[in-house]
Design a protein around this motif. Structure first.
Motif, PDB file in Angstrom:
ATOM      1  N   ASP A  22       0.818  -1.208   0.000  1.00  9.75           N
ATOM      2  CA  ASP A  22       0.000   0.000   0.000  1.00  9.75           C
ATOM      3  C   ASP A  22       0.855   1.264   0.000  1.00  9.75           C
ATOM      4  O   ASP A  22       0.486   2.276  -0.579  1.00  9.75           O
ATOM      5  CB  ASP A  22      -0.925   0.020   1.221  1.00  9.75           C
ATOM      6  CG  ASP A  22      -1.857  -1.186   1.249  1.00  9.75           C
ATOM      7  OD1 ASP A  22      -2.376  -1.553   0.176  1.00  9.75           O
ATOM      8  OD2 ASP A  22      -2.058  -1.749   2.337  1.00  9.75           O
ATOM      9  N   PHE A  23       1.995   1.202   0.678  1.00 10.13           N
ATOM     10  CA  PHE A  23       2.863   2.370   0.831  1.00 10.13           C
ATOM     11  C   PHE A  23       4.293   1.894   0.970  1.00 10.13           C
ATOM     12  O   PHE A  23       4.564   0.914   1.664  1.00 10.13           O
ATOM     13  CB  PHE A  23       2.456   3.159   2.083  1.00 10.13           C
ATOM     14  CG  PHE A  23       3.423   4.243   2.447  1.00 10.13           C
ATOM     15  CD1 PHE A  23       3.442   5.435   1.737  1.00 10.13           C
ATOM     16  CD2 PHE A  23       4.313   4.072   3.490  1.00 10.13           C
ATOM     17  CE1 PHE A  23       4.343   6.433   2.070  1.00 10.13           C
ATOM     18  CE2 PHE A  23       5.216   5.063   3.826  1.00 10.13           C
ATOM     19  CZ  PHE A  23       5.230   6.255   3.116  1.00 10.13           C
ATOM     20  N   MET A  24       5.222   2.602   0.312  1.00 12.07           N
ATOM     21  CA  MET A  24       6.638   2.313   0.472  1.00 12.07           C
ATOM     22  C   MET A  24       7.370   3.621   0.732  1.00 12.07           C
ATOM     23  O   MET A  24       7.305   4.549  -0.080  1.00 12.07           O
ATOM     24  CB  MET A  24       7.229   1.623  -0.762  1.00 12.07           C
ATOM     25  CG  MET A  24       8.687   1.236  -0.548  1.00 12.07           C
ATOM     26  SD  MET A  24       9.482   0.458  -1.964  1.00 12.07           S
ATOM     27  CE  MET A  24       8.421  -0.927  -2.268  1.00 12.07           C
ATOM     28  N   SER A  25       8.048   3.681   1.868  1.00  9.43           N
ATOM     29  CA  SER A  25       8.819   4.872   2.212  1.00  9.43           C
ATOM     30  C   SER A  25      10.246   4.728   1.692  1.00  9.43           C
ATOM     31  O   SER A  25      10.607   3.708   1.100  1.00  9.43           O
ATOM     32  CB  SER A  25       8.841   5.046   3.739  1.00  9.43           C
ATOM     33  OG  SER A  25       9.660   4.041   4.322  1.00  9.43           O
ATOM     34  N   SER A  26      11.057   5.737   1.955  1.00  4.72           N
ATOM     35  CA  SER A  26      12.469   5.662   1.571  1.00  4.72           C
ATOM     36  C   SER A  26      13.160   4.519   2.301  1.00  4.72           C
ATOM     37  O   SER A  26      14.075   3.891   1.756  1.00  4.72           O
ATOM     38  CB  SER A  26      13.175   6.986   1.845  1.00  4.72           C
ATOM     39  OG  SER A  26      13.109   7.306   3.218  1.00  4.72           O
ATOM     40  N   ALA A  27      12.710   4.194   3.500  1.00  4.44           N
ATOM     41  CA  ALA A  27      13.266   3.050   4.231  1.00  4.44           C
ATOM     42  C   ALA A  27      12.965   1.748   3.501  1.00  4.44           C
ATOM     43  O   ALA A  27      13.794   0.840   3.455  1.00  4.44           O
ATOM     44  CB  ALA A  27      12.725   3.002   5.658  1.00  4.44           C
ATOM     45  N   GLN A  65       2.739   4.373  -8.575  1.00  2.00           N
ATOM     46  CA  GLN A  65       3.361   5.299  -7.625  1.00  2.00           C
ATOM     47  C   GLN A  65       4.775   4.843  -7.260  1.00  2.00           C
ATOM     48  O   GLN A  65       5.703   5.649  -7.231  1.00  2.00           O
ATOM     49  CB  GLN A  65       2.507   5.423  -6.363  1.00  2.00           C
ATOM     50  CG  GLN A  65       3.081   6.393  -5.356  1.00  2.00           C
ATOM     51  CD  GLN A  65       2.213   6.511  -4.110  1.00  2.00           C
ATOM     52  OE1 GLN A  65       1.219   5.802  -3.971  1.00  2.00           O
ATOM     53  NE2 GLN A  65       2.588   7.390  -3.220  1.00  2.00           N
ATOM     54  N   ILE A  66       4.952   3.562  -7.011  1.00  6.12           N
ATOM     55  CA  ILE A  66       6.278   3.039  -6.678  1.00  6.12           C
ATOM     56  C   ILE A  66       7.196   3.125  -7.897  1.00  6.12           C
ATOM     57  O   ILE A  66       8.367   3.496  -7.767  1.00  6.12           O
ATOM     58  CB  ILE A  66       6.186   1.603  -6.136  1.00  6.12           C
ATOM     59  CG1 ILE A  66       5.482   1.606  -4.764  1.00  6.12           C
ATOM     60  CG2 ILE A  66       7.571   0.971  -6.003  1.00  6.12           C
ATOM     61  CD1 ILE A  66       5.190   0.237  -4.199  1.00  6.12           C
ATOM     62  N   ILE A  67       6.668   2.823  -9.071  1.00  3.26           N
ATOM     63  CA  ILE A  67       7.466   2.952 -10.301  1.00  3.26           C
ATOM     64  C   ILE A  67       7.941   4.388 -10.464  1.00  3.26           C
ATOM     65  O   ILE A  67       9.116   4.641 -10.752  1.00  3.26           O
ATOM     66  CB  ILE A  67       6.659   2.500 -11.537  1.00  3.26           C
ATOM     67  CG1 ILE A  67       6.484   0.984 -11.518  1.00  3.26           C
ATOM     68  CG2 ILE A  67       7.337   2.957 -12.824  1.00  3.26           C
ATOM     69  CD1 ILE A  67       5.540   0.464 -12.576  1.00  3.26           C
ATOM     70  N   ASN A  68       7.041   5.349 -10.268  1.00  2.00           N
ATOM     71  CA  ASN A  68       7.406   6.756 -10.410  1.00  2.00           C
ATOM     72  C   ASN A  68       8.487   7.155  -9.407  1.00  2.00           C
ATOM     73  O   ASN A  68       9.454   7.821  -9.766  1.00  2.00           O
ATOM     74  CB  ASN A  68       6.181   7.657 -10.244  1.00  2.00           C
ATOM     75  CG  ASN A  68       5.184   7.506 -11.365  1.00  2.00           C
ATOM     76  OD1 ASN A  68       5.500   6.976 -12.429  1.00  2.00           O
ATOM     77  ND2 ASN A  68       3.963   7.957 -11.126  1.00  2.00           N
ATOM     78  N   THR A  69       8.318   6.755  -8.160  1.00  4.69           N
ATOM     79  CA  THR A  69       9.292   7.094  -7.123  1.00  4.69           C
ATOM     80  C   THR A  69      10.648   6.481  -7.427  1.00  4.69           C
ATOM     81  O   THR A  69      11.678   7.153  -7.341  1.00  4.69           O
ATOM     82  CB  THR A  69       8.801   6.612  -5.737  1.00  4.69           C
ATOM     83  OG1 THR A  69       7.551   7.243  -5.446  1.00  4.69           O
ATOM     84  CG2 THR A  69       9.803   6.950  -4.652  1.00  4.69           C
TER      85      THR A  69
END
Length: 106
Positions: free
Chosen positions: A50-55, A81-85
């Motif tokens: 659901d969410f991935m931080s820099s960690a 969203q993860i692909i973009n980040t």
């Protein structure tokens, strides 16, 4: 964080569900360490993240570095969203990525 591990002859597939962040990242990395130190192909299914931080990104990068010369490491099911980040940070090009485990060509 829910973790389901499937082992086949060709690979170990780890399905992650939930958030991959500073709270869950260290435990996930510790749990996956045995798989990256073997000569195995490792697939991380992130389709239910659901969410991935820099960690969380650091966990992926650390696992990737530990896999060097031991097997192939593939990420599947990345959200847009993860692909973009990962693309903006330059990390996406460091990983093998597939839409699904059935798309992986060994």
């Amino acid at each position: 964080m829910n973790v389901i591990i499937e082992e086949t002859v060709e690979m170990t597939v780890v399905h992650l569900e939930g958030d991959l962040d500073g709270k869950t990242g260290p435990a996930i990395q510790e749990q996956l360490l045995p798989f990256v130190t073997e000569y195995r192909n490792l697939v991380l299914d992130l389709s239910k993240i659901d969410f991935m931080s820099s960690a969380g990104l650091r966990v992926l990068l650390s696992l990737q570095r530990q896999m060097t010369f031991k097997g192939r490491f593939v990420l599947v099911g990345l959200s847009q969203q993860i692909i973009n980040t990962m693309s903006v940070t330059g990390l996406l090009e460091l990983f093998s990525v597939a839409k699904a485990t059935t798309d992986i060509q060994w």
